[in-house]
Motif scaffolding. Structure first.
Motif, mmCIF file in Angstrom:
data_model
loop_
_atom_site.group_PDB
_atom_site.id
_atom_site.type_symbol
_atom_site.label_atom_id
_atom_site.label_comp_id
_atom_site.label_asym_id
_atom_site.label_seq_id
_atom_site.Cartn_x
_atom_site.Cartn_y
_atom_site.Cartn_z
ATOM 1 N N TRP A 7 11.598 -1.847 8.186
ATOM 2 C CA TRP A 7 10.711 -0.684 8.093
ATOM 3 C C TRP A 7 10.508 -0.070 9.469
ATOM 4 O O TRP A 7 10.389 -0.783 10.464
ATOM 5 N N ASP A 9 7.755 2.368 11.267
ATOM 6 C CA ASP A 9 6.435 2.986 11.173
ATOM 7 C C ASP A 9 6.504 4.293 11.940
ATOM 8 O O ASP A 9 6.467 4.310 13.168
ATOM 9 N N ILE A 50 14.448 3.067 1.539
ATOM 10 C CA ILE A 50 13.156 2.780 0.931
ATOM 11 C C ILE A 50 12.102 3.550 1.719
ATOM 12 O O ILE A 50 12.235 3.726 2.927
ATOM 13 N N THR A 51 11.117 4.055 1.035
ATOM 14 C CA THR A 51 10.064 4.814 1.705
ATOM 15 C C THR A 51 8.705 4.431 1.135
ATOM 16 O O THR A 51 8.589 4.040 -0.023
ATOM 17 N N ASP A 52 7.694 4.557 1.967
ATOM 18 C CA ASP A 52 6.310 4.379 1.573
ATOM 19 C C ASP A 52 5.545 5.527 2.210
ATOM 20 O O ASP A 52 5.026 5.401 3.328
ATOM 21 N N ALA A 55 1.929 5.003 3.569
ATOM 22 C CA ALA A 55 1.817 4.269 4.829
ATOM 23 C C ALA A 55 2.639 4.904 5.941
ATOM 24 O O ALA A 55 2.660 4.396 7.059
ATOM 25 N N GLN A 58 9.386 4.431 6.677
ATOM 26 C CA GLN A 58 10.734 4.636 6.184
ATOM 27 C C GLN A 58 11.482 3.348 6.431
ATOM 28 O O GLN A 58 11.210 2.647 7.406
ATOM 29 N N HIS A 116 11.260 -2.414 -6.283
ATOM 30 C CA HIS A 116 10.503 -1.607 -7.214
ATOM 31 C C HIS A 116 9.128 -2.185 -7.523
ATOM 32 O O HIS A 116 8.454 -1.732 -8.432
#
Length: 117
Positions: A7, A9, A50-52, A55, A58, A116
């Motif tokens: 990830w 940030d 994948i992404t959030d 928050a 990436q 997921h």
């Protein structure tokens, strides 16, 4: 098979001016979220963005042949893709892999569950 979840940030690294968003996915690059990676990363079997957004994270979920391949080539992949090392990284081994009669591009069920959740 060795899995790396990495990830970036973007809030923390944007202040340092190092992170850049991943390139947009071309419409013909495959199923949503999957990304083709150059052959310059030996041992890399598959990768998925994948992404959030909540928050501001990436990331990449990457399946490697071995931990040695991941340790050797992840720094170059991270630099090429995001311009810096990941903020967070998790590594683990999966004992299952798609069988010959399954889709070779499909991620193992355990990884799909993690991505997921």
């Amino acid at each position: 098979m060795h899995v790396v979840i990495a990830w970036w940030d973007t809030r923390r690294t944007a202040a340092a001016g190092t992170v850049r968003p991943h390139p947009p996915r071309p419409a013909d690059s495959g199923p949503q979220g999957q990304v083709p990676f150059p052959a310059e990363f030996p041992g890399l079997q598959a990768g998925q963005w994948i992404t959030d957004p909540a928050a501001d994270l990436q990331g990449l979920a990457l399946i490697w042949d071995s931990a040695a391949d991941a340790n050797l080539f992840l720094p170059a992949l991270a630099d090429q893709t995001f311009g810096c090392a990941p903020s967070h990284r998790w590594d683990f081994e999966l004992c299952t892999a798609p069988t010959a009669d399954e889709d070779p591009e499909a991620a193992p069920a355990e990884l799909e569950l993690l991505l997921h959740a």
